[in-house]
Design a protein around this motif. Structure first.
Motif, mmCIF file in Angstrom:
data_model
loop_
_atom_site.group_PDB
_atom_site.id
_atom_site.type_symbol
_atom_site.label_atom_id
_atom_site.label_comp_id
_atom_site.label_asym_id
_atom_site.label_seq_id
_atom_site.Cartn_x
_atom_site.Cartn_y
_atom_site.Cartn_z
ATOM 1 N N ARG A 149 2.002 1.728 -3.478
ATOM 2 C CA ARG A 149 1.235 2.162 -4.235
ATOM 3 C C ARG A 149 1.173 3.554 -4.217
ATOM 4 N NH1 ARG A 149 -3.753 1.053 -1.591
ATOM 5 N NH2 ARG A 149 -3.135 2.588 -0.357
ATOM 6 N N ASP A 150 1.213 4.022 -3.058
ATOM 7 C CA ASP A 150 1.305 5.528 -2.722
ATOM 8 C C ASP A 150 2.244 6.434 -3.217
ATOM 9 O OD1 ASP A 150 -1.069 5.048 -1.226
ATOM 10 O OD2 ASP A 150 -0.253 5.268 0.669
ATOM 11 N N ASP A 156 -6.001 -2.066 -5.328
ATOM 12 C CA ASP A 156 -6.616 -2.159 -4.078
ATOM 13 C C ASP A 156 -7.337 -3.420 -4.083
ATOM 14 O OD1 ASP A 156 -5.549 0.286 -2.830
ATOM 15 O OD2 ASP A 156 -7.363 1.517 -3.570
ATOM 16 N N GLU A 167 0.876 -1.202 -0.050
ATOM 17 C CA GLU A 167 -0.082 -0.122 0.134
ATOM 18 C C GLU A 167 0.968 0.960 -0.016
ATOM 19 O OE1 GLU A 167 -2.417 -3.282 1.685
ATOM 20 O OE2 GLU A 167 -0.402 -2.392 2.124
ATOM 21 N N ALA A 168 1.972 1.226 0.869
ATOM 22 C CA ALA A 168 2.918 2.404 0.654
ATOM 23 C C ALA A 168 3.772 2.409 -0.716
ATOM 24 C CB ALA A 168 4.144 2.147 1.994
ATOM 25 N N LEU A 190 -4.741 -6.084 -3.895
ATOM 26 C CA LEU A 190 -4.202 -6.347 -2.398
ATOM 27 C C LEU A 190 -5.205 -6.891 -1.575
ATOM 28 C CD1 LEU A 190 -2.231 -2.837 -2.260
ATOM 29 C CD2 LEU A 190 -1.336 -5.295 -2.584
ATOM 30 N N ALA A 191 -6.336 -6.595 -1.657
ATOM 31 C CA ALA A 191 -7.416 -7.044 -0.681
ATOM 32 C C ALA A 191 -7.576 -8.908 -1.034
ATOM 33 C CB ALA A 191 -8.709 -6.778 -1.226
ATOM 34 N N THR A 222 -5.562 6.743 -10.428
ATOM 35 C CA THR A 222 -6.334 6.453 -9.082
ATOM 36 C C THR A 222 -7.517 5.805 -9.321
ATOM 37 O OG1 THR A 222 -4.892 8.454 -7.908
ATOM 38 C CG2 THR A 222 -7.229 7.568 -7.219
#
Length: 62
Positions: free
Chosen positions: A30-31, A55, A27-28, A58-59, A49
């Motif tokens: 991705r950011d 997302d 997640e970091a 990743l889930a 985005t």
């Protein structure tokens, strides 16, 4: 702390050398990608985005 460009470069190198990434804070990362893309092309960052499925992926990771 490293800047987002350096973190993204290291992440890219891991992927390019077929190293595992699932244990990393994805997640970091991705950011970081969004931040760097926003520096380069804000409109592209907004599109990514909206269109990204990361997302969802990743889930479902193990």
């Amino acid at each position: 702390m490293e800047d987002p460009v350096k973190r993204l470069h290291k992440f890219r190198n891991r992927i390019a050398h077929h190293e595992g990434i699932w244990h990393l804070p994805l997640e970091a990362r991705r950011d970081n990608i969004q931040t760097v893309l926003g520096f380069m092309a804000p409109a592209a960052a907004a599109w990514v985005t909206d269109a990204s499925r990361i997302d969802d992926v990743l889930a479902r990771r193990p």
